[in-house]
Design an enzyme around this catalytic site. Structure first.
Site, short mmCIF file in Angstrom:
data_model
loop_
_atom_site.label_atom_id
_atom_site.label_comp_id
_atom_site.label_asym_id
_atom_site.label_seq_id
_atom_site.Cartn_x
_atom_site.Cartn_y
_atom_site.Cartn_z
N LYS A 1 -5.67 8.06 -19.57
CA LYS A 1 -5.78 8.58 -20.93
C LYS A 1 -4.53 8.20 -21.75
O LYS A 1 -4.28 7.03 -21.94
CB LYS A 1 -6.02 10.09 -20.87
CG LYS A 1 -7.07 10.52 -19.81
CD LYS A 1 -8.43 9.94 -20.12
CE LYS A 1 -9.57 10.47 -19.28
NZ LYS A 1 -9.55 10.36 -17.84
N ASP B 1 -2.49 20.34 -14.79
CA ASP B 1 -3.08 19.08 -15.23
C ASP B 1 -2.75 18.94 -16.71
O ASP B 1 -3.21 19.71 -17.55
CB ASP B 1 -4.60 19.10 -14.99
CG ASP B 1 -5.26 17.75 -15.31
OD1 ASP B 1 -4.76 17.06 -16.21
OD2 ASP B 1 -6.28 17.41 -14.69
N TYR C 1 -11.91 19.47 -15.74
CA TYR C 1 -12.64 18.23 -15.54
C TYR C 1 -13.59 18.44 -14.35
O TYR C 1 -13.18 18.91 -13.29
CB TYR C 1 -11.65 17.09 -15.28
CG TYR C 1 -12.31 15.78 -15.00
CD1 TYR C 1 -13.17 15.20 -15.93
CD2 TYR C 1 -12.10 15.11 -13.80
CE1 TYR C 1 -13.80 13.99 -15.66
CE2 TYR C 1 -12.71 13.90 -13.53
CZ TYR C 1 -13.57 13.35 -14.48
OH TYR C 1 -14.19 12.16 -14.22
N ARG D 1 0.83 -1.21 0.00
CA ARG D 1 0.00 0.00 0.00
C ARG D 1 0.87 1.26 0.00
O ARG D 1 0.41 2.35 -0.32
CB ARG D 1 -0.91 0.01 1.24
CG ARG D 1 -2.06 1.03 1.14
CD ARG D 1 -2.77 1.23 2.46
NE ARG D 1 -2.05 2.11 3.34
CZ ARG D 1 -1.71 1.83 4.59
NH1 ARG D 1 -2.03 0.68 5.14
NH2 ARG D 1 -1.04 2.70 5.31
#
Ligand code: PLP
Length: 384
Positions: free
Chosen positions: A198, A173, A103, A50
């Site tokens: 993407k 971004d 977004y 993790r």
């Protein structure tokens, strides 16, 4: 050809004890720890997946090279990267400055932070508007270098200068571009965030995110990722790295196809506007040409009519799937007002041109004639 092509393939710097030629998938949840844990190459404990995992780490080394950043982190999604960024960079009383076009979930999550005493300010997506919106409490500025979905291009250097002068962190971004077309750190950005869902993974079969930047910030963000538990899984990291190897040739072909499609759309009487910075007459062509090394594979366009026409158009498509997301091998078309931009309020949508007749096309790697033939099927379904 560029150095990126080599780094995308060999930049993992993973050396396998058995001589495996690529980084294997370390699916184990823990690593042996007698007293002191083993350390990974960035000096953190390698004891629990993790927190740190060799397959994820191999991908991160490739990403750091592509983004010319000291270090990077991979997350379970782009939103996991963004939420970790907010948790790390903001405290009660701070202001996060973003744009009215981004977004939808990036904006929505920033608004939700109000309950923790963090204010959100939203500027029009331009360097001038963002710069003049920076206030004394602005701690973090987050914007898209190329906006989703109307493909506006923002002058990153100008925002960086304004942000620096006021002591705010500037985070870009870069999802619509990928490091192959743009490396925001070169222009002084403090950090880069991307949805690896993407272009980075590139095959419409992975969800993930990344943050890249200086080691000091990345180590602090690493601690937040550990606490939040939103690291990318080893399997996703393996698949993402597999896709990333070909990003150089993929981006070239995405762009070639996108330009053909954009030119075709320009000629159609059913289309009222084509938004693609690769077109010489596009409002953002000049800045895009200066700032990026390419224009990417997303073409947005507005058709004559409104929702009913969009519905008829989308229904008629056979190959291009109407769906959210972008940046993969298969062409995908998105209706922003019901998807990526649905959480943006109506006034803001109107201000940036996210209208009822706007479609966002992620041009894939199919034969461009087949992509155009499918779009033509859509046009035939519209009443003339
Ligand atoms: N940033 C941009 C520009 C996006 O388009 C998206 C998703 O579409 C995200 C961030 C969020 O990424 P993810 O869907 O991987 O969480």
């Amino acid at each position: 050809m560029s150095r990126d092509d080599t780094d995308a393939i060999h930049g993992h710097e993973y050396f396998d004890p058995l001589g495996a030629n690529i980084p294997p998938i370390y699916l184990n949840s823990m690593f042996e720890q007698r007293v002191e844990a083993k350390k990974s190459d960035r000096g953190v404990d390698l004891k629990y997946s993790r927190e740190e995992n060799p397959t994820v780490r191999a991908l991160e080394r490739v990403i750091s090279k592509l983004h010319i950043s000291e270090d990077s982190l991979c997350f379970s999604s782009g939103m996991a990267a963004i939420s970790t960024l907010y948790m790390w960079g903001l405290k009660s009383g701070d202001e996060v400055l973003t744009t009215i076009e981004a977004y939808g979930s990036t904006i929505k999550l920033a608004e939700e932070l109000g309950k923790l005493g963090i204010r959100v300010k939203k500027a029009y997506p331009s360097a001038e508007a963002i710069s003049s919106a920076i206030g004394p409490n602005t701690r973090l500025i987050l914007f898209e270098a190329m906006t989703n979905p109307t493909l506006k291009v923002i002058d990153v250097r100008a925002v960086v200068e304004a942000g620096r002068a006021k002591g705010a962190l500037v985070v870009v971004d870069n999802t619509f571009l990928s490091p192959v077309l743009y490396k925001p750190i070169k222009d002084g950005a403090d950090l880069v965030v991307e949805s690896t869902t993407k272009y980075i993974s590139g095959h419409n079969d992975q969800v993930g995110g990344l943050l890249a930047g200086p080691s000091r910030s990345i180590l602090e963000l690493w601690e937040w990722r550990r606490l939040l538990g939103n690291i990318m899984s080893p399997f996703n990291a393996y698949m993402t790295y597999r896709g990333l190897k070909t990003i150089g040739i993929r981006m070239k072909r995405h762009e070639e196809n996108a330009l053909k499609v954009a030119k075709y759309l320009k000629e159609r009487r059913e289309v009222v506007e084509v938004l693609y910075p690769g077109l010489p007459d596009d409002e953002h062509h000049e800045l895009a040409s200066k700032q990026f090394s390419g224009y990417g594979g997303v073409v947005s366009f507005k058709i004559k009519g409104g929702r009913a026409e969009v519905e008829a158009f989308l229904k008629a498509l056979k190959m291009i799937m109407p769906s959210p997301s972008l940046g993969g091998t298969e062409s995908i078309i998105t209706y922003p007002v019901v998807s990526a931009s649905s959480s943006i309020n109506e006034n803001d949508r109107k201000a940036v041109g996210i209208t009822e007749n706007l479609l966002r096309l992620s041009v894939g790697l199919e034969d461009p004639d087949d992509i155009i033939a499918d779009i033509e099927r859509g046009f035939k379904a519209l009443k003339s």
